[in-house]
Scaffold this active site. Structure first.
Site, PDB file in Angstrom:
ATOM      1  N   ASN A  90       1.836 -19.823 -13.681  1.00 47.71           N
ATOM      2  CA  ASN A  90       1.262 -20.759 -12.749  1.00 47.71           C
ATOM      3  C   ASN A  90       0.414 -21.853 -13.469  1.00 47.71           C
ATOM      4  O   ASN A  90       0.614 -22.111 -14.734  1.00 47.71           O
ATOM      5  CB  ASN A  90       0.193 -20.361 -11.969  1.00 47.71           C
ATOM      6  CG  ASN A  90      -0.895 -19.426 -12.652  1.00 47.71           C
ATOM      7  OD1 ASN A  90      -1.457 -19.945 -13.618  1.00 47.71           O
ATOM      8  ND2 ASN A  90      -1.294 -18.384 -12.196  1.00 47.71           N
ATOM      9  N   CYS A  91      -0.118 -22.834 -12.976  1.00 46.77           N
ATOM     10  CA  CYS A  91      -0.831 -24.122 -13.391  1.00 46.77           C
ATOM     11  C   CYS A  91      -1.658 -23.727 -14.667  1.00 46.77           C
ATOM     12  O   CYS A  91      -1.711 -24.288 -15.705  1.00 46.77           O
ATOM     13  CB  CYS A  91      -1.618 -24.870 -12.796  1.00 46.77           C
ATOM     14  SG  CYS A  91      -2.971 -24.013 -11.808  1.00 46.77           S
TER      15      CYS A  91
END
Length: 231
Positions: free
Chosen positions: A161-162
């Site tokens: 994810n980010c």
């Protein structure tokens, strides 16, 4: 008598599911939080390679500052599956595109202005450095890593994810503390004998709260079971 923590844990799990999906305010002009006006942020205090955090109610969004009012950040997005047109992809990611990206495990590491990245939220700079004291890479190295990764990429709620993106760029190791907290919450529910019921309630509650079709919410019901089997 002490209240059973399972209902509260199930509620927290639902919040964490939203956290990991990175649902954010709707684009400017839609109902919801308005985007910031151009020039809202003073970018003179940012340096190339800085790790930017934007705390939200249920999650934190992360990006790497590239200089000249540009931020590289990872966003779930279904659109790159259907088109390679950069002009279309570069448009602000709507919640529908984002959620479908999560479900199909597709994303884009994109470059946006600070305004579009932060959406009016407050920005923390290099706040995670204190957790990686001896692992901070050079600012130019962090920026170059981010630039090399720009484009379509696989997405995973738990593994890519980010937060994984920025920690890899700035510290050399992909880590997500938000994911760790989410997994801890799931494990707490799994340990309880009523975890099955709690998990189903989370899925049903998300249908009501998010207004999604049951087919898109079904994965949220099974997430606790997948984690339990993998654990």
């Amino acid at each position: 008598a002490m209240k059973n923590p399972v209902p509260q844990a199930a509620s927290l799990l639902l919040e964490k599911l939203l956290l990991l999906v990175h649902v954010r305010p709707l684009p400017a002009g839609s109902a919801g939080e308005p985007s910031a006006a151009p020039g809202y942020y003073d970018t003179s205090c940012f340096k190339r390679g800085d790790l930017l955090e934007v705390p939200r109610t249920l999650f934190i969004h992360f990006g790497i500052y590239l200089g000249e009012n540009r931020v590289a950040h990872l966003m779930p997005d279904i659109l790159p599956v259907f088109t390679g047109d950069r002009r279309q992809i570069q448009q602000v990611v709507t919640n529908k595109r984002l959620i479908l990206g999560v479900i199909t495990k597709t994303a884009s590491i994109r470059v946006d202005t600070v305004e579009d990245f932060a959406y009016g939220g407050s920005i923390l700079v290099n706040h995670m450095d204190r957790l990686f004291e001896d692992q901070v890479l050079g600012s130019e190295e962090a920026a170059r890593r981010a630039e090399k990764l720009v484009g379509a990429t696989a997405y995973s709620l738990l593994w890519n994810n980010c937060e994984h993106f920025v920690t890899y760029c700035r510290y050399g190791a992909p880590v997500s503390f938000q994911t760790d907290k989410f997994c801890d919450t799931v494990k707490m529910i799994i340990r309880d004998q009523r975890s099955v019921l709690a998990s189903v309630l989370v899925g049903l509650a998300s249908i009501v709260c998010l207004g999604l079709a049951p087919s898109t919410t079904l994965p949220t019901i099974f997430i606790p079971f997948f984690l339990w089997m993998a654990g």
